[in-house]
Write an enzyme that holds these catalytic residues in place. Structure first.
Site, PDB file in Angstrom:
ATOM      1  N   GLU A 156       0.829  -1.212   0.000  1.00 33.08           N
ATOM      2  CA  GLU A 156       0.000   0.000   0.000  1.00 33.08           C
ATOM      3  C   GLU A 156       0.861   1.258   0.000  1.00 33.08           C
ATOM      4  OE1 GLU A 156      -4.050  -0.878   2.292  1.00 33.08           O
ATOM      5  OE2 GLU A 156      -2.277  -1.387   3.492  1.00 33.08           O
ATOM      6  N   LYS A 199     -11.017   4.864   2.073  1.00 35.04           N
ATOM      7  CA  LYS A 199     -10.122   4.184   1.141  1.00 35.04           C
ATOM      8  C   LYS A 199     -11.026   3.472   0.141  1.00 35.04           C
ATOM      9  CE  LYS A 199      -6.297   2.101   2.311  1.00 35.04           C
ATOM     10  NZ  LYS A 199      -5.281   1.143   2.790  1.00 35.04           N
TER      11      LYS A 199
END
Length: 122
Positions: free
Chosen positions: A21, A98
Site C-alpha cells: 500500500e 479508502k
C-alpha cells in the site's frame, strides 16, 4: 451557527499497514464538515469573516500526502490541524475513505469518521 461541507475531496495517497500500500498507493475520498458562527460573514460578505474552504481543502490535501499506517491517524491529523489553524471552527467532522480497499472482498470503500468539538473557556 452554520455548517460548511466539503464533499468527496479526492486524493491518491499511500496509507495502509501493508508494504504494498505504501508503494502502489490507492484512491481516497475525504468528507469534511465544520460548524462555525457564520452570521457575521453572512452580513459582511467578506472572506476574512468566514472559514475559507480553500484553506480547508489545502489542509486535507497536505495531510493526505503524508503516509500513515491507519486512516484514524490521518483523520486525526486533519482535525488537529484545522482546529489549530482556523480559530472560527467550533466543531469538525472528518471522514476518510479508502476506495476499493485490498481486503479480499468486493468492498466499495472503508471509511473512518471522527469528530471533535472545540471548547471555549468562559
Amino acid at each position: 451557527m452554520g455548517t460548511i461541507k466539503l464533499k468527496n475531496i479526492r486524493t491518491f495517497s499511500y496509507h495502509g499497514c501493508l508494504i504494498e500500500e505504501g508503494k502502489i498507493g490507492s484512491d481516497y475520498s475525504v468528507d469534511l464538515e465544520i460548524k462555525a458562527n457564520l452570521k457575521h460573514s453572512a452580513e459582511s460578505d467578506n472572506l476574512i469573516d468566514t472559514v475559507d474552504y480553500v484553506h480547508l481543502n489545502k489542509i486535507v490535501e497536505e495531510e493526505m500526502a503524508i503516509r500513515s499506517n491507519l486512516l484514524e491517524h490521518v483523520t486525526k491529523r486533519i482535525i488537529d490541524r484545522a482546529l489549530k489553524e482556523i480559530e472560527m471552527i467550533t466543531k469538525i467532522k472528518v471522514g476518510v475513505s479508502k476506495l476499493n480497499p485490498p481486503i479480499g472482498g468486493d468492498v466499495e470503500a472503508v471509511t473512518i469518521e471522527m469528530e471533535e468539538e472545540r471548547y471555549f473557556n468562559l
